[in-house]
Enzyme design. Structure first.
Site, mmCIF file in Angstrom:
data_model
loop_
_atom_site.group_PDB
_atom_site.id
_atom_site.type_symbol
_atom_site.label_atom_id
_atom_site.label_comp_id
_atom_site.label_asym_id
_atom_site.label_seq_id
_atom_site.Cartn_x
_atom_site.Cartn_y
_atom_site.Cartn_z
ATOM 1 N N TYR A 107 6.113 -10.923 7.956
ATOM 2 C CA TYR A 107 4.890 -10.178 7.624
ATOM 3 C C TYR A 107 3.707 -11.068 7.974
ATOM 4 O O TYR A 107 3.681 -12.251 7.629
ATOM 5 C CB TYR A 107 4.864 -9.850 6.127
ATOM 6 C CG TYR A 107 3.590 -9.137 5.707
ATOM 7 C CD1 TYR A 107 3.528 -7.752 5.672
ATOM 8 C CD2 TYR A 107 2.442 -9.863 5.367
ATOM 9 C CE1 TYR A 107 2.356 -7.099 5.315
ATOM 10 C CE2 TYR A 107 1.264 -9.215 5.012
ATOM 11 C CZ TYR A 107 1.242 -7.838 4.986
ATOM 12 O OH TYR A 107 0.081 -7.187 4.644
ATOM 13 N N GLU A 195 -2.842 -5.827 10.274
ATOM 14 C CA GLU A 195 -1.539 -6.137 9.678
ATOM 15 C C GLU A 195 -0.404 -5.878 10.665
ATOM 16 O O GLU A 195 -0.346 -4.821 11.288
ATOM 17 C CB GLU A 195 -1.337 -5.254 8.438
ATOM 18 C CG GLU A 195 -0.035 -5.514 7.703
ATOM 19 C CD GLU A 195 0.232 -4.463 6.628
ATOM 20 O OE1 GLU A 195 0.028 -4.778 5.452
ATOM 21 O OE2 GLU A 195 0.640 -3.339 6.982
#
Ligand code: GDP
Ligand code: MN
Length: 384
Positions: A107, A195
């Site tokens: 992530y 993101e």
């Protein structure tokens, strides 16, 4: 403002990030044609919500024929990612992209940091579809590293990320380049979030952005017409779109009391007081300080058009905004559209008496409230 994954990936590619190629398609035929470019590929529903994988919106297919039938099953249907509301999301676009052999999922994100008036890199070596769970149960598995908007990304800031990902020297270089791109995109386009989840290490040992989400600061959109153009109206609340076109500040909520208020502070206080007395607002609506009767009428129409609204609470403190202007707009809208729900009005401040007189003379059935608290209680009672 949100954009689709395929648009976010295009932007990231412009900024030099490693992004797999792909085709945005809207028909099963298009999906089949696109799939002919790949041995195996992934069909990904393009909707403004995360959690598509778990909701059946990400499918691995092995042939153009399978891409066709899979696209037939997805297009025109709704998927229900847990991050979307109870109505789910209608799928009308698919991204057909190369299937990648994944070794590891990470992530990686860049977002705002209010406390330090800067940005932060957020990363986790445990990326992928379980990141929300990780954030809850093992917050120590998530790194946050402040970055100054004055300097942009500096190489040492990413070193703890590279270490936690277990990257070798060549991959660490790729990570630095990616982070530099993400921070530059964030700053140059006034983003609120960039993101990548998952960022993957491929079987060949390369970093690749398998998913991408980029959000923008609405208040800065005027500086980026090319970004504003990326807005997909199909993903927006139709009532909010109507309100935007009228220059009204409106947010659609799920309650049953329609609110028409002047000033963002009073609009929030109105929602608070309704909640405090056990009611629930159907919207936030600030008609602004310099609204005309025409604009008030448009605002009233939008509130009225919400089938969830069972009572309307007009809460006005006349300052620059004059109460008689509000009253005129309300009366005009009510005459034209007819009001089928109770209307509670509290007017105070500049030209309040004139406003009340206009409402009285209109013959409309209006419940007058002497104070904000009384108005809130009356509205809650009327909505029941
Ligand atoms: P999200 O669920 O909306 O966040 O959609 P993602 O694009 O993140 O896809 C969900 C999951 O599908 C990812 O975490 C991956 O595990 C998997 N996935 C997506 N694309 C590929 C691919 O090309 N190859 C492989 N092996 N997995 C993929
Ligand atoms: Mn994802």
């Amino acid at each position: 403002m949100k954009i689709h994954e395929y648009q976010a990936k295009e932007l990231l590619r412009e900024y030099g990030a490693p992004v797999p190629g792909g085709y945005m398609v809207t028909t099963p035929e298009g999906a089949k044609e696109a799939a002919e470019h790949y041995e195996t590929c992934v069909l990904k529903a393009q909707v403004h919500s995360g959690g598509r994988g778990k909701a059946g919106g990400v499918k691995l297919v092995h042939s153009p024929a399978e891409a066709f039938s899979c696209a037939e099953n997805l297009l025109g249907k709704r998927i229900y990612p847990h991050q979307a509301g109870p109505d789910g999301k209608l799928v009308s676009k698919l991204l057909v992209t190369e299937a990648v052999d994944v070794q590891k999922e990470f992530y990686l994100a860049v977002t705002g940091d209010m406390e330090n008036a800067g940005l932060v890199i957020v990363s986790s070596a445990e990326g992928g579809v379980e990141i929300e769970e990780t954030a809850k149960t093992r917050p120590e598995a998530i790194l946050t590293i402040p970055v100054s908007p004055m300097t942009g990304y500096r190489t040492y800031e990413g070193l703890p990320v590279a270490a936690s990902f277990g990257l070798d020297a060549a991959q660490t270089k790729e990570l630095h380049a990616l982070l530099r791109s993400m921070v530059r995109l964030y700053l140059e386009k006034d983003c609120s979030l960039v993101e990548i989840n998952p960022l993957v290490l491929t079987k060949e040992g390369k970093l690749l952005c398998l998913d991408a989400k980029v959000n923008f600061d609405d208040n800065a959109l005027y500086r980026h017409p090319e970004i504003a153009d990326l807005k997909d109206p199909a993903e927006e609340d139709p009532m909010e779109l109507r309100a935007q076109a009228q220059g009204l500040s409106y947010v659609h909520l799920s309650g049953n009391i329609g609110c028409l208020v002047n000033g963002a502070g009073l609009a929030m206080a109105t929602m608070d007081i309704l909640s405090a007395y056990g009611g629930s607002p159907a919207n936030f609506l600030d008609v602004g300080g310099s609204a005309t009767a025409q604009k008030v009428k448009a605002a009233f129409e939008i509130v009225l058009s919400d089938p969830g609204v069972k009572a309307i609470f007009v809460n006005i403190f006349g300052g620059i905004m004059k109460c008689d202007i509000i009253a005129e707009g309300v009366v005009e809208a009510a005459r034209e559209l007819g009001i089928s729900v109770p209307l509670i009005v509290r007017l105070e401040g500049t030209n309040a008496d004139k406003g009340k007189e206009i409402l009285r003379a209109s013959g409309l059935s209006i419940i007058a409230a002497g104070s904000m608290a009384e108005g809130a209680k009356l509205a809650i009672g009327a909505a029941k």
